[in-house]
Design a protein around this motif. Sequence first.
Motif, PDB file in Angstrom:
ATOM      1  N   LEU A 140       0.807  -1.219   0.000  1.00  0.00           N
ATOM      2  CA  LEU A 140       0.000   0.000   0.000  1.00  0.00           C
ATOM      3  C   LEU A 140       0.842   1.273   0.000  1.00  0.00           C
ATOM      4  O   LEU A 140       0.293   2.371  -0.115  1.00  0.00           O
ATOM      5  N   ALA A 141       2.157   1.134   0.133  1.00  0.00           N
ATOM      6  CA  ALA A 141       3.025   2.303   0.201  1.00  0.00           C
ATOM      7  C   ALA A 141       2.939   3.112  -1.085  1.00  0.00           C
ATOM      8  O   ALA A 141       2.958   2.569  -2.186  1.00  0.00           O
ATOM      9  N   GLY A 142       2.830   4.403  -0.933  1.00  0.00           N
ATOM     10  CA  GLY A 142       2.815   5.317  -2.074  1.00  0.00           C
ATOM     11  C   GLY A 142       1.444   5.654  -2.585  1.00  0.00           C
ATOM     12  O   GLY A 142       1.215   6.767  -3.061  1.00  0.00           O
ATOM     13  N   ILE A 143       0.488   4.713  -2.538  1.00  0.00           N
ATOM     14  CA  ILE A 143      -0.821   4.969  -3.119  1.00  0.00           C
ATOM     15  C   ILE A 143      -1.720   5.703  -2.115  1.00  0.00           C
ATOM     16  O   ILE A 143      -1.517   5.651  -0.912  1.00  0.00           O
ATOM     17  N   LYS A 144      -2.745   6.378  -2.643  1.00  0.00           N
ATOM     18  CA  LYS A 144      -3.632   7.176  -1.799  1.00  0.00           C
ATOM     19  C   LYS A 144      -4.928   6.412  -1.594  1.00  0.00           C
ATOM     20  O   LYS A 144      -5.967   6.727  -2.167  1.00  0.00           O
ATOM     21  N   HIS A 145      -4.863   5.385  -0.750  1.00  0.00           N
ATOM     22  CA  HIS A 145      -6.042   4.553  -0.484  1.00  0.00           C
ATOM     23  C   HIS A 145      -6.917   5.218   0.567  1.00  0.00           C
ATOM     24  O   HIS A 145      -6.497   6.155   1.272  1.00  0.00           O
ATOM     25  N   CYS A 146      -8.134   4.739   0.705  1.00  0.00           N
ATOM     26  CA  CYS A 146      -9.142   5.413   1.531  1.00  0.00           C
ATOM     27  C   CYS A 146      -9.052   5.100   3.017  1.00  0.00           C
ATOM     28  O   CYS A 146      -9.801   5.689   3.801  1.00  0.00           O
ATOM     29  N   ASN A 147      -8.168   4.189   3.431  1.00  0.00           N
ATOM     30  CA  ASN A 147      -8.038   3.905   4.859  1.00  0.00           C
ATOM     31  C   ASN A 147      -7.014   4.865   5.457  1.00  0.00           C
ATOM     32  O   ASN A 147      -5.806   4.676   5.314  1.00  0.00           O
ATOM     33  N   ARG A 148      -7.471   5.884   6.160  1.00  0.00           N
ATOM     34  CA  ARG A 148      -6.601   6.942   6.698  1.00  0.00           C
ATOM     35  C   ARG A 148      -6.760   7.103   8.207  1.00  0.00           C
ATOM     36  O   ARG A 148      -6.637   8.203   8.733  1.00  0.00           O
ATOM     37  N   LEU A 149      -7.025   5.991   8.916  1.00  0.00           N
ATOM     38  CA  LEU A 149      -7.244   6.099  10.351  1.00  0.00           C
ATOM     39  C   LEU A 149      -5.987   6.569  11.090  1.00  0.00           C
ATOM     40  O   LEU A 149      -6.080   7.275  12.109  1.00  0.00           O
ATOM     41  N   GLU A 150      -4.809   6.197  10.612  1.00  0.00           N
ATOM     42  CA  GLU A 150      -3.578   6.658  11.259  1.00  0.00           C
ATOM     43  C   GLU A 150      -3.497   8.184  11.203  1.00  0.00           C
ATOM     44  O   GLU A 150      -3.154   8.845  12.193  1.00  0.00           O
ATOM     45  N   VAL A 152      -6.046  10.221  10.832  1.00  0.00           N
ATOM     46  CA  VAL A 152      -7.131  10.770  11.654  1.00  0.00           C
ATOM     47  C   VAL A 152      -6.673  10.889  13.111  1.00  0.00           C
ATOM     48  O   VAL A 152      -6.872  11.928  13.768  1.00  0.00           O
ATOM     49  N   LEU A 153      -6.043   9.836  13.626  1.00  0.00           N
ATOM     50  CA  LEU A 153      -5.570   9.862  15.009  1.00  0.00           C
ATOM     51  C   LEU A 153      -4.457  10.899  15.192  1.00  0.00           C
ATOM     52  O   LEU A 153      -4.419  11.616  16.198  1.00  0.00           O
ATOM     53  N   ALA A 154      -3.557  10.970  14.224  1.00  0.00           N
ATOM     54  CA  ALA A 154      -2.461  11.936  14.318  1.00  0.00           C
ATOM     55  C   ALA A 154      -2.980  13.367  14.254  1.00  0.00           C
ATOM     56  O   ALA A 154      -2.494  14.258  14.964  1.00  0.00           O
ATOM     57  N   ARG A 155      -3.973  13.594  13.403  1.00  0.00           N
ATOM     58  CA  ARG A 155      -4.538  14.940  13.291  1.00  0.00           C
ATOM     59  C   ARG A 155      -5.228  15.348  14.594  1.00  0.00           C
ATOM     60  O   ARG A 155      -5.164  16.513  15.003  1.00  0.00           O
ATOM     61  N   ALA A 156      -5.863  14.392  15.255  1.00  0.00           N
ATOM     62  CA  ALA A 156      -6.483  14.679  16.548  1.00  0.00           C
ATOM     63  C   ALA A 156      -5.432  15.122  17.569  1.00  0.00           C
ATOM     64  O   ALA A 156      -5.686  16.008  18.396  1.00  0.00           O
ATOM     65  N   SER A 180      -0.892  15.316   6.381  1.00  0.00           N
ATOM     66  CA  SER A 180      -1.551  15.497   5.075  1.00  0.00           C
ATOM     67  C   SER A 180      -0.633  16.159   4.069  1.00  0.00           C
ATOM     68  O   SER A 180      -1.084  16.914   3.205  1.00  0.00           O
ATOM     69  N   ALA A 181       0.655  15.872   4.172  1.00  0.00           N
ATOM     70  CA  ALA A 181       1.614  16.482   3.250  1.00  0.00           C
ATOM     71  C   ALA A 181       2.906  15.683   3.265  1.00  0.00           C
ATOM     72  O   ALA A 181       3.238  15.015   4.249  1.00  0.00           O
TER      73      ALA A 181
END
Length: 278
Positions: A140-150, A152-156, A180-181
Motif C-alpha cells: 500500500l506504500a505510495g498509493i492514496k487509499h481510503c483507509n486513513r485512520l492513522e 485521523v488519530l495523528a490529526r487529533a 496530510s503532506a
Amino acid sequence: MTTRIFDGRRRVDAIAADGRGVAYGDGLFETMRVHRGTVPWWDAHWARLQHGAQRLHLRLPEPRQVREEAADLFANDDSANDRGGVLKLIVTRGGGGRGYAPPAAAEPSWLLSRYPVPVAVADGLRARWCETRLASQPLLAGIKHCNRLEQVLARAECIEAGVDEGLMRDLDGNVVSATSANLFVFRDGRWLTPLLDRCGVAGVCRAQLLPALQAREARLDTAALEAADAVFLCNAVRGILPLARLGARAWPAHPAIAAARVALARRHPAFALDVEHP
C-alpha cells in the motif's frame, strides 16, 4: 461543498448501503487544486489513481466521463482573481455485500466534490512529532487509499496540542511525512525527502518537486530533520508550506524555500500567488 455521486456511468442520489468504500475503505482518492476552472496536474493525478487501482485490482470509471463531470462541476468557477478551488475524487470498488472478499465484477462507485481552497498560513507552520506511527505495508506504500485512520488519530493529536500540523514516523522511527503532506529537508546545500517504499503517500506535488529541486530520497530520522537548515511541507492543494517551529526548534525564512516556491510556480499556475505574496 457540492458533490456528485455515480454508480458506474450512472449518476445516483446516494452511496449504496453495501458500498465497500464505507464498509472497508476499499478505494482510492485524489485531491486536486483547480485553477480558473481547470486542473493543471490532472494527468499526474489520474496516473497515480491508475497505479493505485492496479495495486488494489480495482476498476476505475471511464476517464473521459470523470473529466467532463469535473469540468461541469467548476463550470461557473470565477477564480480569475482568487485562489481557485479544490476538487476531490473518490473511487471505491462499489457494492459487494458483507465480507472482505472483493466481488468479481463490481461497478466502481465514485464521487466528485468541490471545495474552497484552505486559508493560507502567513508565517509558517507550527508542528509537533505525532505519537501515532505509520505501519509498514509495502503493498500500500505510495498509493492514496481510503483507509486513513492513522492520519485521523495523528490529526487529533495536533488539534489537542494546538499546532498546525504533525510529523509522522514509521514503527522504526524513520520520518515519513506530515499528516496530510510530504516533506522536504534542506541540509548541506541540497534537498532531501523521505523514502516512501514502506508506507506513506507519494504526493503529486512531491513528484513535481523531486526533479525541480534535484532532491534525493533518503531515510531520515528525527535528529536529521531537526538539524536541517530549512524544512517545508507540500501537497497538491496548498503547494509549499514552510515549517516555522517543531517543538523548541525554530526555523527562520530561508532563501532555499523561496527558490523552491518559484520552481513550483513554474509547474502549477495557482502557486504563483505564493511567490507574489509569500
